[in-house]
Design a protein around this motif. Sequence first.
Motif, PDB file in Angstrom:
ATOM      1  N   ASP A   1       0.874 -11.342  40.845  1.00 34.91           N
ATOM      2  CA  ASP A   1      -0.155 -10.695  40.046  1.00 34.91           C
ATOM      3  C   ASP A   1      -1.535 -11.110  40.546  1.00 34.91           C
ATOM      4  O   ASP A   1      -2.015 -12.194  40.230  1.00 34.91           O
ATOM      5  CB  ASP A   1       0.037 -11.082  38.572  1.00 34.91           C
ATOM      6  CG  ASP A   1      -0.884 -10.341  37.640  1.00 34.91           C
ATOM      7  OD1 ASP A   1      -1.945  -9.850  38.083  1.00 34.91           O
ATOM      8  OD2 ASP A   1      -0.560 -10.257  36.450  1.00 34.91           O
ATOM      9  N   ALA A   2      -2.169 -10.254  41.329  1.00 32.75           N
ATOM     10  CA  ALA A   2      -3.482 -10.561  41.894  1.00 32.75           C
ATOM     11  C   ALA A   2      -4.536 -10.764  40.809  1.00 32.75           C
ATOM     12  O   ALA A   2      -5.419 -11.610  40.941  1.00 32.75           O
ATOM     13  CB  ALA A   2      -3.909  -9.458  42.853  1.00 32.75           C
ATOM     14  N   LEU A   3      -4.441  -9.999  39.722  1.00 32.04           N
ATOM     15  CA  LEU A   3      -5.411 -10.150  38.637  1.00 32.04           C
ATOM     16  C   LEU A   3      -5.261 -11.509  37.955  1.00 32.04           C
ATOM     17  O   LEU A   3      -6.251 -12.156  37.627  1.00 32.04           O
ATOM     18  CB  LEU A   3      -5.265  -9.016  37.620  1.00 32.04           C
ATOM     19  CG  LEU A   3      -6.306  -8.980  36.519  1.00 32.04           C
ATOM     20  CD1 LEU A   3      -7.722  -8.899  37.086  1.00 32.04           C
ATOM     21  CD2 LEU A   3      -6.061  -7.810  35.589  1.00 32.04           C
ATOM     22  N   LEU A   4      -4.029 -11.946  37.771  1.00 33.66           N
ATOM     23  CA  LEU A   4      -3.800 -13.264  37.179  1.00 33.66           C
ATOM     24  C   LEU A   4      -4.339 -14.352  38.101  1.00 33.66           C
ATOM     25  O   LEU A   4      -4.983 -15.297  37.638  1.00 33.66           O
ATOM     26  CB  LEU A   4      -2.315 -13.482  36.894  1.00 33.66           C
ATOM     27  CG  LEU A   4      -1.946 -14.831  36.289  1.00 33.66           C
ATOM     28  CD1 LEU A   4      -2.677 -15.057  34.965  1.00 33.66           C
ATOM     29  CD2 LEU A   4      -0.443 -14.927  36.095  1.00 33.66           C
ATOM     30  N   ASP A   5      -4.120 -14.218  39.389  1.00 29.92           N
ATOM     31  CA  ASP A   5      -4.656 -15.190  40.344  1.00 29.92           C
ATOM     32  C   ASP A   5      -6.179 -15.224  40.274  1.00 29.92           C
ATOM     33  O   ASP A   5      -6.791 -16.292  40.309  1.00 29.92           O
ATOM     34  CB  ASP A   5      -4.206 -14.855  41.769  1.00 29.92           C
ATOM     35  CG  ASP A   5      -2.715 -15.096  41.979  1.00 29.92           C
ATOM     36  OD1 ASP A   5      -2.099 -15.842  41.189  1.00 29.92           O
ATOM     37  OD2 ASP A   5      -2.167 -14.525  42.942  1.00 29.92           O
ATOM     38  N   TYR A   6      -6.801 -14.059  40.161  1.00 34.07           N
ATOM     39  CA  TYR A   6      -8.254 -13.978  40.049  1.00 34.07           C
ATOM     40  C   TYR A   6      -8.741 -14.650  38.760  1.00 34.07           C
ATOM     41  O   TYR A   6      -9.729 -15.386  38.768  1.00 34.07           O
ATOM     42  CB  TYR A   6      -8.701 -12.520  40.110  1.00 34.07           C
ATOM     43  CG  TYR A   6     -10.188 -12.327  39.962  1.00 34.07           C
ATOM     44  CD1 TYR A   6     -11.070 -12.774  40.939  1.00 34.07           C
ATOM     45  CD2 TYR A   6     -10.707 -11.686  38.843  1.00 34.07           C
ATOM     46  CE1 TYR A   6     -12.438 -12.589  40.803  1.00 34.07           C
ATOM     47  CE2 TYR A   6     -12.076 -11.491  38.704  1.00 34.07           C
ATOM     48  CZ  TYR A   6     -12.933 -11.953  39.692  1.00 34.07           C
ATOM     49  OH  TYR A   6     -14.280 -11.783  39.545  1.00 34.07           O
TER      50      TYR A   6
ATOM     51  N   GLU B   1      -9.843 -18.242  27.525  1.00 34.11           N
ATOM     52  CA  GLU B   1     -10.206 -17.821  26.174  1.00 34.11           C
ATOM     53  C   GLU B   1     -11.678 -17.431  26.123  1.00 34.11           C
ATOM     54  O   GLU B   1     -12.544 -18.143  26.603  1.00 34.11           O
ATOM     55  CB  GLU B   1      -9.934 -18.950  25.181  1.00 34.11           C
ATOM     56  CG  GLU B   1     -10.108 -18.532  23.755  1.00 34.11           C
ATOM     57  CD  GLU B   1      -9.645 -19.602  22.776  1.00 34.11           C
ATOM     58  OE1 GLU B   1      -9.851 -19.411  21.584  1.00 34.11           O
ATOM     59  OE2 GLU B   1      -9.083 -20.610  23.221  1.00 34.11           O
ATOM     60  N   GLY B   2     -11.914 -16.258  25.596  1.00 26.03           N
ATOM     61  CA  GLY B   2     -13.285 -15.808  25.404  1.00 26.03           C
ATOM     62  C   GLY B   2     -13.926 -15.162  26.616  1.00 26.03           C
ATOM     63  O   GLY B   2     -15.036 -14.681  26.535  1.00 26.03           O
TER      64      GLY B   2
ATOM     65  N   LYS C   1      -7.304 -17.046  37.176  1.00 27.69           N
ATOM     66  CA  LYS C   1      -7.169 -18.494  37.365  1.00 27.69           C
ATOM     67  C   LYS C   1      -8.319 -19.036  38.201  1.00 27.69           C
ATOM     68  O   LYS C   1      -8.842 -20.122  37.922  1.00 27.69           O
ATOM     69  CB  LYS C   1      -5.829 -18.815  38.018  1.00 27.69           C
ATOM     70  CG  LYS C   1      -4.648 -18.617  37.083  1.00 27.69           C
ATOM     71  CD  LYS C   1      -3.333 -18.869  37.806  1.00 27.69           C
ATOM     72  CE  LYS C   1      -2.148 -18.645  36.907  1.00 27.69           C
ATOM     73  NZ  LYS C   1      -0.866 -18.828  37.622  1.00 27.69           N
ATOM     74  N   GLU C   2      -8.722 -18.295  39.232  1.00 29.42           N
ATOM     75  CA  GLU C   2      -9.863 -18.714  40.051  1.00 29.42           C
ATOM     76  C   GLU C   2     -11.130 -18.800  39.210  1.00 29.42           C
ATOM     77  O   GLU C   2     -11.916 -19.751  39.334  1.00 29.42           O
ATOM     78  CB  GLU C   2     -10.085 -17.737  41.199  1.00 29.42           C
ATOM     79  CG  GLU C   2      -9.071 -17.817  42.309  1.00 29.42           C
ATOM     80  CD  GLU C   2      -9.320 -16.761  43.385  1.00 29.42           C
ATOM     81  OE1 GLU C   2     -10.474 -16.306  43.538  1.00 29.42           O
ATOM     82  OE2 GLU C   2      -8.342 -16.391  44.060  1.00 29.42           O
ATOM     83  N   LEU C   3     -11.360 -17.803  38.363  1.00 30.68           N
ATOM     84  CA  LEU C   3     -12.537 -17.818  37.488  1.00 30.68           C
ATOM     85  C   LEU C   3     -12.496 -19.008  36.547  1.00 30.68           C
ATOM     86  O   LEU C   3     -13.511 -19.678  36.328  1.00 30.68           O
ATOM     87  CB  LEU C   3     -12.622 -16.524  36.679  1.00 30.68           C
ATOM     88  CG  LEU C   3     -12.990 -15.262  37.450  1.00 30.68           C
ATOM     89  CD1 LEU C   3     -12.952 -14.057  36.514  1.00 30.68           C
ATOM     90  CD2 LEU C   3     -14.356 -15.399  38.095  1.00 30.68           C
ATOM     91  N   ARG C   4     -11.338 -19.241  35.970  1.00 27.14           N
ATOM     92  CA  ARG C   4     -11.184 -20.382  35.065  1.00 27.14           C
ATOM     93  C   ARG C   4     -11.545 -21.668  35.779  1.00 27.14           C
ATOM     94  O   ARG C   4     -12.314 -22.482  35.266  1.00 27.14           O
ATOM     95  CB  ARG C   4      -9.755 -20.452  34.540  1.00 27.14           C
ATOM     96  CG  ARG C   4      -9.498 -21.672  33.652  1.00 27.14           C
ATOM     97  CD  ARG C   4      -8.041 -22.018  33.524  1.00 27.14           C
ATOM     98  NE  ARG C   4      -7.472 -22.273  34.842  1.00 27.14           N
ATOM     99  CZ  ARG C   4      -6.180 -22.212  35.108  1.00 27.14           C
ATOM    100  NH1 ARG C   4      -5.321 -21.897  34.183  1.00 27.14           N
ATOM    101  NH2 ARG C   4      -5.738 -22.466  36.318  1.00 27.14           N
TER     102      ARG C   4
END
Length: 106
Positions: free
Chosen positions: A86-91, A35-36, A93-96
């Motif tokens: 989904d590579a973007l979703l994995d990325y 979020e955000g 999650k890594e950022l989170r």
Amino acid sequence: KIFNVTPTESIDLLTIANIIKKISGNNIEIQLLNEGIGVEYSGSNKKLISEIGGFQFTPYEDAIADLYKYYESIKDGLDTEAIKQDALLDYAKELRDKYFVKDNEK
């Protein structure tokens, strides 16, 4: 030389997800992983509008409904495994995990 072809009003991803939820009739939970996070991904259409005048963009709800119907019509031919990877979703999650404290770690 460059024209942004974008509606005048921006829309956030949560609103898009809720429109899809409504169109699909699926009463699923929508979860925000980050979020955000992020920057606005939109553009100014002032140059386009100055050239073509009072153009009426298709409302988001109508455009998303059309796109949903299209994907519904070809769903049997979609590579669902590629979609699930989904590579973007994995990325995201890594950022989170890297930048945000999880609720149980507060």
